[in-house]
Design an enzyme around this catalytic site. Structure first.
Site, short mmCIF file in Angstrom:
data_model
loop_
_atom_site.label_atom_id
_atom_site.label_comp_id
_atom_site.label_asym_id
_atom_site.label_seq_id
_atom_site.Cartn_x
_atom_site.Cartn_y
_atom_site.Cartn_z
CD GLU A 269 -2.45 -1.46 2.65
OE1 GLU A 269 -2.37 -0.54 3.49
OE2 GLU A 269 -3.11 -2.49 2.85
CB CYS B 238 -8.92 1.54 8.36
SG CYS B 238 -8.12 1.07 6.82
#
Length: 653
Positions: free
Chosen positions: A317, A413
């Site tokens: 990421e 999240c």
């Protein structure tokens, strides 16, 4: 001297905007209840959360084992923060009681020394603060602190703040430069910016000093802290993909003041940059501010997608290298764009330059909004700029790309982060210092700005981004108000008119750092207008993925082609940029939106036998009329292809 302008808290702003309230009205009625059900595992077909159950088990109220990501507690924290912002604007007794019940539950799960983290209480009770690389204890506490501060600002109730202070005090007793303390730092930054907020509401200087310590110590040790932690055994391996750990991943490869390029995990990076900006102002640290400026420039000029997405690689990421901006397998996590908006907002407050608000707007209107469906009940974690659903296969380079929004995630999240961003959206519109009011976004609202001596009442009316006119009413009981209205980077012929006596006269202004600056004498009404036509935008030729391609924009909005409007195989389409686009309002489409109509060509497949993969046939192009919709709205009409960047039809004459 570094002077920081002030935010206007969302409790002072009532958002009345038709564009944004298309989503924001869902927060209280749909999004928060849906996410509450998801955290309680009551959504059929959704990934399991177990978030609330983890707290109940930790509090000794039921039996069971911990389940979920190591940072699962943060889902509840961000949900509570979103609830707090919602309560600030829309008081609701039932929602307030539910929030209080969850705060009570957190307190019941808290240990005597102040510690609360359900993963380590239930799964590794003897390994607290032993695996900072992966453990997320400080990250999770950071989100809890932000939620507590938000709850206090919404309700005036300090109880949640006092709960998180107990663990913050434990962290302060545990970490620091003193010989008897641990010299570690968060593996995932977040607590640093949260500690600044905790200082602001408690005025306890130790929280500010602790935030500074966590920033100062990063990258300083001769032996990287996280690598050393791995050598000595940091507890159970939580993320196998981090077995070959690189310090760049957590921005611990260099002291922060020497960092000039955005490296590693994108969310970690921008959260850290937010704290660096806060601390630069708090401690008058020019070196820290210089690093922030360089890092922001590197992101925006070389490592950001046109939608305001950041983080090119699906592996870890993370940022990669300059101009590496793939469209179909990029990551661009929703949380990362939220972090970029927060970082840009902080830089605007310090530098008072409109370019920072331009990027804040870009991220909010595109990637952040794309992360949630129009019904508020499904979400994107990853935000690609090109999707071919058949190729989004598991165990491939596109395994992380989803061709439709998901009901929930095992790592969730982003949904709660989007909720708190929508709920706090009012805080992005204005800023103030002394008697100066900055207008950063064009959003219909009513606000009371708490400038010194006498509040300023502001009302903004607009149908932006569909219409580029804004009516601004400013009233102050006594004295002048210096107005600074952002001139967007896409605006042409920007004008301000003073409305008086049933007519209007042109208002003189001075352009300073991208703002139109003029003085309001106590009370006045203004009309602001500018020209912003649909436009074709191209990437720097060094962006290999976009060479020979073009995208369509209108104002801050990036547009995309969808299969629903243009048929399949979007890769076979060429956009004719020699002909102007037409902007058409469609009342029935996507709850009402402006679509862009453009001329194009499509490669004919008539000469091709489906059984033949290669051949020597010439290319025959057929005329097509293309329809583009805002990127933020894609995948609200079912699954299908989508692309932002389109091959450009280039004339050889």
């Amino acid at each position: 001297m570094i002077n920081k302008a002030n935010l206007v808290f969302c409790s002072n702003v009532k958002v009345l905007d038709s564009f944004w309230n298309k989503y924001r009205r869902l927060v209280k009625d749909e999004i928060l209840p849906y996410q509450w059900e998801a955290m309680n595992d009551r959504i059929s077909g959704a990934a399991k959360s177990h978030c609330i159950e983890n707290f109940r088990i930790a509090a000794g109220e039921c039996e069971g084992d911990f389940y979920g990501a190591v940072f699962q507690d943060s889902d509840l924290a961000k949900w509570l923060e979103a609830v707090s912002y919602t309560l600030a604007e829309f008081p609701d007794e039932k929602l307030g009681r539910l929030a209080e019940d969850m705060i009570d539950l957190i307190e019941r799960a808290q240990l005597a020394d102040g510690y609360f983290n359900t993963y380590f209480i239930l799964k590794e009770p003897k390994r607290r603060f032993c695996n900072l690389r992966e453990g997320h204890e400080l990250y999770t506490l950071g989100h809890m602190i932000e939620a507590a501060v938000g709850f206090f600002r919404a309700t005036g109730d300090m109880r949640f703040v006092e709960i998180v202070r107990k663990m913050a005090d434990l962290v302060d007793r545990t970490f620091g430069p003193e010989p008897e303390k641990m010299h570690g730092m968060p593996g995932h930054q977040e607590i640093e910016l949260a500690l600044v907020k905790l200082f602001e509401v408690t005025e306890d200087r130790k929280y500010l000093d602790l935030a500074k310590y966590f920033i100062d110590v990063r990258g300083q040790a001769k032996d990287n802290y996280f690598l050393d932690e791995m050598k000595h055994g940091g507890g159970e391996v939580i993320f196998p993909e981090l077995s070959d750990y690189r310090p760049e991943y957590s921005q611990s490869h260099l002291p922060v003041r020497k960092q000039r390029t955005a490296e590693g995990h994108a969310v970690r990076a921008v959260y850290m940059y937010c704290a660096m900006a806060d601390l630069a102002a708090a401690f008058q640290d020019e070196g820290l501010l210089k690093a922030c400026e360089a890092l922001w420039d590197n992101i925006v000029e070389k490592r950001m997608f046109i939608t305001g997405g950041i983080g090119s690689s699906g592996l870890l990421e993370r940022f990669t290298t300059d101009y590496d901006l793939p469209n179909d397998y990029n990551y661009s996590e929703s949380c990362a764009s939220i972090g970029l908006a927060l970082f840009s907002r902080r830089m605007m407050l310090i530098k008072r330059e409109a370019k920072y608000a331009d990027i804040m707007e870009r991220a909010l209107y595109n990637t952040v909004l794309a992360g949630i469906a129009m019904d508020g009940k499904s979400f994107f974690y990853v935000n690609p700029l090109e999707v071919w659903p058949d190729s989004c296969m598991e165990f491939t380079s596109k395994g992380h790309v989803k061709s439709s929004r998901q009901k929930w995630f095992g790592v969730a999240c982003c949904p709660s982060n989007i909720a708190r961003t929508l709920a706090s959206f009012g805080e992005y519109i204005y800023a103030w210092e002394d008697n100066r009011l900055f207008v950063n976004l064009f959003v219909a609202n009513r606000a009371k700005i708490p400038v010194p001596d006498c509040d300023v009442d502001v009302e903004m009316q607009t149908n932006f981004p569909w219409d580029n006119r804004v009516w601004l009413s400013v009233k102050r009981g006594g004295g002048q108000v210096a107005l600074a209205v952002r001139i967007p980077d896409y605006a042409r012929d920007f004008r301000v008119w003073l409305i008086e006596g049933g007519g209007r006269v042109l208002q003189d202004f001075e352009v300073r750092d991208g703002y139109a600056c003029f003085v309001c004498e106590g009370a006045a009404e203004y009309e602001i207008s500018f020209v912003s036509k649909p436009r074709f935008v191209r990437a720097n030729p060094k962006v290999r993925a976009d060479a020979g391609k073009v995208c369509m924009m209108y104002g801050p909005l990036v547009y995309a082609l969808e299969e629903a409007d243009n048929g399949g195989n979007l890769g076979g389409i060429f956009l004719d940029t020699s002909k102007e686009m037409e902007a058409v309002w469609d009342e029935e489409l996507l709850q009402g939106t402006l679509v862009l109509k453009a001329a194009g060509k499509r490669i004919s497949s008539c000469e091709w036998n489906d059984a033949k993969l290669y051949g020597e046939q010439g290319v025959r192009l057929e005329d097509v009329r293309l329809t583009a919709i805002p990127y933020a709205y894609w995948n609200n009409r079912g699954e299908g292809e989508m692309t932002v960047w389109i091959k450009e039809l280039i004339s050889q004459s």
